[in-house]
Design a protein around this motif. Structure first.
Motif, PDB file in Angstrom:
ATOM      1  N   UNK A   1      38.360  11.295   6.668  1.00  0.00           N
ATOM      2  CA  UNK A   1      37.703  10.296   7.515  1.00  0.00           C
ATOM      3  C   UNK A   1      38.677   9.197   7.921  1.00  0.00           C
ATOM      4  N   UNK A   2      39.420   8.678   6.948  1.00  0.00           N
ATOM      5  CA  UNK A   2      40.350   7.587   7.244  1.00  0.00           C
ATOM      6  C   UNK A   2      41.436   8.043   8.216  1.00  0.00           C
ATOM      7  N   UNK A   3      41.980   9.232   8.017  1.00  0.00           N
ATOM      8  CA  UNK A   3      43.012   9.741   8.921  1.00  0.00           C
ATOM      9  C   UNK A   3      42.450   9.913  10.329  1.00  0.00           C
ATOM     10  N   UNK A  19      48.246   1.759  12.023  1.00  0.00           N
ATOM     11  CA  UNK A  19      47.692   3.121  12.005  1.00  0.00           C
ATOM     12  C   UNK A  19      48.780   4.141  11.696  1.00  0.00           C
ATOM     13  N   UNK A  20      49.951   3.979  12.294  1.00  0.00           N
ATOM     14  CA  UNK A  20      51.067   4.891  12.018  1.00  0.00           C
ATOM     15  C   UNK A  20      51.442   4.818  10.534  1.00  0.00           C
ATOM     16  N   UNK A  21      51.499   3.610   9.998  1.00  0.00           N
ATOM     17  CA  UNK A  21      51.849   3.445   8.580  1.00  0.00           C
ATOM     18  C   UNK A  21      50.824   4.131   7.682  1.00  0.00           C
ATOM     19  N   UNK A  22      49.547   3.980   8.002  1.00  0.00           N
ATOM     20  CA  UNK A  22      48.518   4.589   7.174  1.00  0.00           C
ATOM     21  C   UNK A  22      48.508   6.113   7.311  1.00  0.00           C
ATOM     22  N   UNK A  46      48.809  14.078   1.521  1.00  0.00           N
ATOM     23  CA  UNK A  46      47.492  14.577   1.117  1.00  0.00           C
ATOM     24  C   UNK A  46      46.872  15.448   2.200  1.00  0.00           C
ATOM     25  N   UNK A  47      47.034  15.064   3.462  1.00  0.00           N
ATOM     26  CA  UNK A  47      46.444  15.839   4.547  1.00  0.00           C
ATOM     27  C   UNK A  47      47.109  17.195   4.686  1.00  0.00           C
ATOM     28  N   UNK A  48      48.408  17.259   4.474  1.00  0.00           N
ATOM     29  CA  UNK A  48      49.099  18.542   4.497  1.00  0.00           C
ATOM     30  C   UNK A  48      48.575  19.413   3.361  1.00  0.00           C
ATOM     31  N   UNK A  49      48.351  18.820   2.208  1.00  0.00           N
ATOM     32  CA  UNK A  49      47.821  19.573   1.070  1.00  0.00           C
ATOM     33  C   UNK A  49      46.412  20.067   1.371  1.00  0.00           C
ATOM     34  N   UNK A  50      45.567  19.196   1.929  1.00  0.00           N
ATOM     35  CA  UNK A  50      44.186  19.578   2.237  1.00  0.00           C
ATOM     36  C   UNK A  50      44.171  20.721   3.248  1.00  0.00           C
ATOM     37  N   UNK A  51      44.986  20.631   4.277  1.00  0.00           N
ATOM     38  CA  UNK A  51      45.007  21.650   5.322  1.00  0.00           C
ATOM     39  C   UNK A  51      45.613  22.958   4.836  1.00  0.00           C
TER      40      UNK A  51
END
Length: 78
Positions: free
Chosen positions: A23-25, A53-56, A63-68
């Motif tokens: 959600x945050x991404x 936004x870029x920093x976050x 984590x997103x790479x791991x989730x995907x």
């Protein structure tokens, strides 16, 4: 679209906090893109909010790479 993506992800096993990170991404991508409509920019054509936004997104990238990329189900801790 973000709600549909998160709903579909919630139907599969996931680690605690993965849906929140998604959600945050999604929100940060939205803000990054929508702020191009606003006039002006500070550094390299991006405003302060866009740099945040870029920093976050960089913060959540691992984590997103791991989730995907995960291939096997993860069991939640109860």
């Amino acid at each position: 679209m973000l709600a549909l993506l998160i709903y579909r992800a919630s139907l599969k096993p996931h680690r605690n906090g993965d849906l929140f990170k998604m959600f945050m991404a999604g929100y940060f991508v939205f803000r990054l893109l929508i702020d191009f409509i606003k006039p002006g920019g500070t550094a390299f054509g991006l405003g302060g909010i866009q740099w945040a936004c870029v920093a976050m997104l960089l913060y959540y990238a691992r984590d997103l790479v791991w989730i995907a990329g995960r291939r096997q189900p993860i069991q939640n801790d109860l």
